[in-house]
Design an enzyme around this catalytic site. Structure first.
Site, PDB file in Angstrom:
ATOM      1  N   SER A  57     -11.367  17.270  19.679  1.00 49.05           N
ATOM      2  CA  SER A  57     -12.236  17.914  18.824  1.00 49.05           C
ATOM      3  C   SER A  57     -13.484  18.408  19.169  1.00 49.05           C
ATOM      4  CB  SER A  57     -12.156  17.025  17.523  1.00 49.05           C
ATOM      5  OG  SER A  57     -12.707  15.886  17.758  1.00 49.05           O
ATOM      6  N   ASP A  58     -14.050  17.459  20.359  1.00 51.40           N
ATOM      7  CA  ASP A  58     -15.422  17.460  20.756  1.00 51.40           C
ATOM      8  C   ASP A  58     -15.719  16.783  21.816  1.00 51.40           C
ATOM      9  OD1 ASP A  58     -15.188  15.233  18.527  1.00 51.40           O
ATOM     10  OD2 ASP A  58     -16.729  14.340  20.065  1.00 51.40           O
ATOM     11  N   HIS A  86       0.832  -1.199  -0.034  1.00 48.61           N
ATOM     12  CA  HIS A  86      -0.203   0.194  -0.125  1.00 48.61           C
ATOM     13  C   HIS A  86       0.816   1.406  -0.091  1.00 48.61           C
ATOM     14  CE1 HIS A  86      -2.574  -3.273   1.739  1.00 48.61           C
ATOM     15  NE2 HIS A  86      -3.474  -2.603   1.065  1.00 48.61           N
ATOM     16  N   GLU A 132      -7.541   4.448  16.836  1.00 48.18           N
ATOM     17  CA  GLU A 132      -6.386   4.032  16.529  1.00 48.18           C
ATOM     18  C   GLU A 132      -5.396   3.627  17.321  1.00 48.18           C
ATOM     19  OE1 GLU A 132      -7.670   6.990  15.249  1.00 48.18           O
ATOM     20  OE2 GLU A 132      -8.229   6.435  13.480  1.00 48.18           O
ATOM     21  N   ARG A 166      -9.938  24.537  16.168  1.00 46.91           N
ATOM     22  CA  ARG A 166      -9.220  23.386  15.622  1.00 46.91           C
ATOM     23  C   ARG A 166      -7.581  23.383  14.896  1.00 46.91           C
ATOM     24  NH1 ARG A 166     -12.256  18.593  13.424  1.00 46.91           N
ATOM     25  NH2 ARG A 166     -14.113  19.467  14.404  1.00 46.91           N
ATOM     26  N   GLY A 201      -4.409  10.755  10.905  1.00 49.14           N
ATOM     27  CA  GLY A 201      -5.339   9.733  10.098  1.00 49.14           C
ATOM     28  C   GLY A 201      -5.928  10.432   8.658  1.00 49.14           C
ATOM     29  N   GLY A 219      -3.263  13.111  16.154  1.00 52.45           N
ATOM     30  CA  GLY A 219      -4.865  12.983  15.778  1.00 52.45           C
ATOM     31  C   GLY A 219      -5.827  13.762  16.553  1.00 52.45           C
ATOM     32  N   SER A 220      -7.065  13.396  16.683  1.00 51.37           N
ATOM     33  CA  SER A 220      -7.984  14.031  17.466  1.00 51.37           C
ATOM     34  C   SER A 220      -8.852  12.855  18.350  1.00 51.37           C
ATOM     35  CB  SER A 220      -8.970  14.854  16.543  1.00 51.37           C
ATOM     36  OG  SER A 220      -9.792  13.875  15.515  1.00 51.37           O
ATOM     37  N   ARG A 280       1.427   9.204  16.438  1.00 48.20           N
ATOM     38  CA  ARG A 280       0.055   9.518  15.931  1.00 48.20           C
ATOM     39  C   ARG A 280      -0.037  10.982  16.408  1.00 48.20           C
ATOM     40  NH1 ARG A 280      -5.297   9.279  14.769  1.00 48.20           N
ATOM     41  NH2 ARG A 280      -6.688   9.552  16.374  1.00 48.20           N
TER      42      ARG A 280
HETATM   43  N1  HPA Z   1     -15.413   8.821  18.628  1.00 41.00           N
HETATM   44  C1  HPA Z   1     -14.277   8.195  18.045  1.00 41.00           C
HETATM   45  N2  HPA Z   1     -13.358   9.034  17.430  1.00 41.00           N
HETATM   46  C2  HPA Z   1     -13.388  10.279  17.576  1.00 41.00           C
HETATM   47  C3  HPA Z   1     -14.596  10.967  18.267  1.00 41.00           C
HETATM   48  C4  HPA Z   1     -15.597  10.127  18.822  1.00 41.00           C
HETATM   49  O1  HPA Z   1     -16.267  10.741  19.355  1.00 41.00           O
HETATM   50  N3  HPA Z   1     -14.056  12.254  18.065  1.00 41.00           N
HETATM   51  C5  HPA Z   1     -12.792  12.292  17.471  1.00 41.00           C
HETATM   52  N4  HPA Z   1     -12.664  11.120  17.117  1.00 41.00           N
END
Ligand code: HPA
Length: 236
Positions: free
Chosen positions: A204-205, A4, A182, A218, A20, A89-90, A87
């Site tokens: 992120s949330d 890949h 991940e 962000r 990601g 990531g968020s 990694r």
């Molecule tokens: N779930 C899984 N992965 C995520 C989330 C979530 O709520 N928010 C950002 N990555």
């Protein structure tokens, strides 16, 4: 090339940053690395190698979820000799005191993934853990930069849309800081192959407050996480 990744031996650095999103990989290469060159675009999963403070660094998109990420990480290690993977990531927050835009350094990652089920003997459960060298280096980097971080355990889920919307409350009860998809498998592959792995995450949330980051927040949150990541891998 591997299955890949269309890079030649030597095209990929021993240290790889692993977002990601492949467009994030491109953005990181263009914003933080000098002389970055794209070594892979198979399936649009871009990878770049460039220079940061005289050190060769690569940045590779992993896709979402452990099966996708594991394909790239396996090939990076076994075909290209990669020794260190961070990694970047968020994640979603699982605790009221962990706010969107905060940064989490994931010490360990619990998981509902079945990918490790066959690794040890039946009934045994592997505990995916960051490599201590990178964990310590990243905490020290954050202190040096005066960037606040949470250091603790997270949950890596195989599912984004759960049938039971309250599933996360159990993870919360066990003190896990955030949920992503991940890190547990990244840490397991690191252990299996004897390389250093770590996950740095911007929140992120929030699953608790339902707050989400604005696109400006962000960007700044992401920028701080990248500063910690780059200071972590900078030769001392
Ligand atoms: N779930 C899984 N992965 C995520 C989330 C979530 O709520 N928010 C950002 N990555």
């Amino acid at each position: 090339m591997s299955v890949h990744i269309a890079a030649k031996p030597g095209d990929i650095a021993e240290t790889v940053l692993l977002p990601g999103d492949p467009l994030r990989a491109k953005f990181i290469a263009e914003s933080f690395l000098q002389d970055a060159e794209c070594y892979n675009n198979v399936r649009g999963m871009m990878g770049f190698t460039g220079v940061y403070k005289d050190q060769k660094i690569s940045v590779q998109g992993s896709g979402m979820g452990m099966p996708s990420m594991a394909i790239y990480v396996n090939e990076l290690i076994t075909s290209y000799g990669v020794k260190k993977i961070i990694r970047v990531g968020s994640c979603g927050s699982l605790q009221e005191y962990v706010h969107p835009r905060d940064i989490i350094i994931a010490m360990s990652a619990s998981t509902d993934s079945a990918m490790n089920a066959t690794r040890l003997q039946p009934g045994a459960v592997f505990a995916p853990t960051a490599s201590y060298a990178l964990l310590e280096a990243s905490v020290s980097a954050a202190r040096t930069l005066d960037i606040p971080v949470h250091v603790g355990s997270i949950f890596s889920s195989d599912t984004f849309y759960h049938d039971d919307p309250d599933t996360w409350k159990l993870w919360q009860k066990y003190g896990l800081l955030g949920v992503e998809m991940e890190a547990a498998q990244l840490y397991s592959l690191g252990a299996k192959h004897g390389i250093d792995t770590l996950a740095l995450l911007t929140v992120s949330d929030s699953l608790v407050t339902h707050k989400e980051l604005s696109s400006e927040e962000r960007q700044t949150g992401f920028h701080d996480m990248m500063r910690v990541a780059l200071e972590t891998i900078r030769p001392k």
